[in-house]
Design an enzyme around this catalytic site. Structure first.
Site, PDB file in Angstrom:
ATOM      1  N   CYS A 100      35.170 -14.190  24.955  1.00 50.87           N
ATOM      2  CA  CYS A 100      35.844 -13.067  24.284  1.00 50.87           C
ATOM      3  C   CYS A 100      36.808 -13.594  23.218  1.00 50.87           C
ATOM      4  CB  CYS A 100      36.600 -12.204  25.285  1.00 50.87           C
ATOM      5  SG  CYS A 100      35.575 -11.063  26.236  1.00 50.87           S
ATOM      6  N   HIS A 160      32.443  -7.596  26.732  1.00 54.03           N
ATOM      7  CA  HIS A 160      32.512  -8.485  27.893  1.00 54.03           C
ATOM      8  C   HIS A 160      31.578  -7.998  28.989  1.00 54.03           C
ATOM      9  CE1 HIS A 160      34.251 -11.483  30.574  1.00 54.03           C
ATOM     10  NE2 HIS A 160      34.277 -10.539  31.505  1.00 54.03           N
ATOM     11  N   ASN A 201      21.772 -18.414  32.156  1.00 54.33           N
ATOM     12  CA  ASN A 201      22.241 -18.766  33.492  1.00 54.33           C
ATOM     13  C   ASN A 201      23.052 -17.601  34.061  1.00 54.33           C
ATOM     14  OD1 ASN A 201      21.147 -21.378  33.215  1.00 54.33           O
ATOM     15  ND2 ASN A 201      22.989 -22.095  32.177  1.00 54.33           N
ATOM     16  N   GLY A 231      23.858 -21.674  37.683  1.00 50.10           N
ATOM     17  CA  GLY A 231      24.458 -22.646  36.779  1.00 50.10           C
ATOM     18  C   GLY A 231      25.377 -22.047  35.736  1.00 50.10           C
ATOM     19  N   HIS A 290      25.644 -14.991  28.039  1.00 44.04           N
ATOM     20  CA  HIS A 290      25.306 -15.763  26.844  1.00 44.04           C
ATOM     21  C   HIS A 290      23.884 -16.256  26.928  1.00 44.04           C
ATOM     22  CE1 HIS A 290      27.321 -18.359  29.790  1.00 44.04           C
ATOM     23  NE2 HIS A 290      26.529 -19.342  29.393  1.00 44.04           N
ATOM     24  N   HIS A 341      21.367 -19.156  25.776  1.00 43.89           N
ATOM     25  CA  HIS A 341      21.221 -20.500  25.211  1.00 43.89           C
ATOM     26  C   HIS A 341      19.909 -20.512  24.429  1.00 43.89           C
ATOM     27  CE1 HIS A 341      24.200 -22.683  27.873  1.00 43.89           C
ATOM     28  NE2 HIS A 341      23.943 -21.662  28.663  1.00 43.89           N
TER      29      HIS A 341
HETATM   30  P1  AMP Z   1      26.744 -21.865  31.160  1.00 46.17           P
HETATM   31  O1  AMP Z   1      26.772 -23.108  32.010  1.00 46.17           O
HETATM   32  O2  AMP Z   1      25.410 -21.212  31.083  1.00 46.17           O
HETATM   33  O3  AMP Z   1      27.860 -20.916  31.521  1.00 46.17           O
HETATM   34  O4  AMP Z   1      26.994 -22.363  29.675  1.00 46.17           O
HETATM   35  C1  AMP Z   1      28.241 -22.475  29.094  1.00 46.17           C
HETATM   36  C2  AMP Z   1      28.050 -23.252  27.825  1.00 46.17           C
HETATM   37  O5  AMP Z   1      29.181 -23.053  27.009  1.00 46.17           O
HETATM   38  C3  AMP Z   1      27.896 -24.761  28.037  1.00 46.17           C
HETATM   39  O6  AMP Z   1      26.652 -25.181  27.480  1.00 46.17           O
HETATM   40  C4  AMP Z   1      29.098 -25.346  27.279  1.00 46.17           C
HETATM   41  O7  AMP Z   1      28.783 -26.559  26.622  1.00 46.17           O
HETATM   42  C5  AMP Z   1      29.419 -24.236  26.295  1.00 46.17           C
HETATM   43  N1  AMP Z   1      30.808 -24.179  25.846  1.00 46.17           N
HETATM   44  C6  AMP Z   1      31.924 -24.265  26.604  1.00 46.17           C
HETATM   45  N2  AMP Z   1      33.026 -24.122  25.862  1.00 46.17           N
HETATM   46  C7  AMP Z   1      32.600 -23.937  24.585  1.00 46.17           C
HETATM   47  C8  AMP Z   1      33.247 -23.733  23.334  1.00 46.17           C
HETATM   48  N3  AMP Z   1      34.588 -23.684  23.228  1.00 46.17           N
HETATM   49  N4  AMP Z   1      32.494 -23.598  22.218  1.00 46.17           N
HETATM   50  C9  AMP Z   1      31.152 -23.656  22.306  1.00 46.17           C
HETATM   51  N5  AMP Z   1      30.468 -23.837  23.450  1.00 46.17           N
HETATM   52  C10 AMP Z   1      31.182 -23.977  24.571  1.00 46.17           C
HETATM   53 ZN    ZN Z   2      34.307 -12.187  27.804  1.00 39.10          ZN
END
Ligand code: AMP
Ligand code: ZN
Length: 122
Positions: free
Chosen positions: A8, A47, A91, A97, A104, A106
């Site tokens: 957010c 959110h 995830n 995970g 989000h 990926h």
């Molecule tokens: P997940 O494990 O699916 O929740 O993925 C979270 C992802 O967010 C991971 O791949 C992290 O590398 C990425 N991440 C965490 N903090 C940041 C950030 N400040 N900017 C960009 N990506 C981030």
């Molecule tokens: Zn959020």
């Protein structure tokens, strides 16, 4: 919107990110710890924690989010379909995970061949 949620905060531009796309509903940016040559995160600005939180009321914007995926994959360096392509990973929850509790996508590409199976950790 959640005050303490990292994504957010990125959506509100309170934390810097390498943004590659933004509109009223979504923002996409480079993952800070990329797992592939192309590793883009696409999030809704609202959110939402997991896919399990979606209802019929979310059908329209989730469809728009899905349709952004191939566009962002291509614009950020994945090779064209069908020989090229990309992988979409979402995830959900602890065993899924998920580390950041804001939905989000990926978008992963630029590396091949991708494994057919995503094996769980031993
Ligand atoms: P997940 O494990 O699916 O929740 O993925 C979270 C992802 O967010 C991971 O791949 C992290 O590398 C990425 N991440 C965490 N903090 C940041 C950030 N400040 N900017 C960009 N990506 C981030
Ligand atoms: Zn959020």
């Amino acid at each position: 919107m959640s005050q303490d949620c990292l994504f957010c905060k990125i959506a509100r531009h309170e934390i810097p990110a390498k943004v590659v796309y933004e509109d009223d509903e979504f923002i996409a940016f480079h993952d800070i710890n990329p797992m592939a040559p192309v590793h883009i995160l696409l999030i809704p600005k609202r959110h939402v924690v997991t896919l399990a939180d979606l209802t019929d009321a979310d059908a329209a914007w989730t469809a728009r989010m899905l349709r952004l995926v191939p566009q962002l994959a291509r614009e950020n360096g994945s090779s064209p379909l069908p020989e090229g392509g990309f992988r979409l990973v979402v995830n959900n929850g602890t065993e899924g995970g998920q580390e950041i509790d804001h939905l989000h996508f990926h978008i992963l590409g630029g590396a091949r061949p991708w494994s057919k199976r995503a094996a769980p950790a031993a």
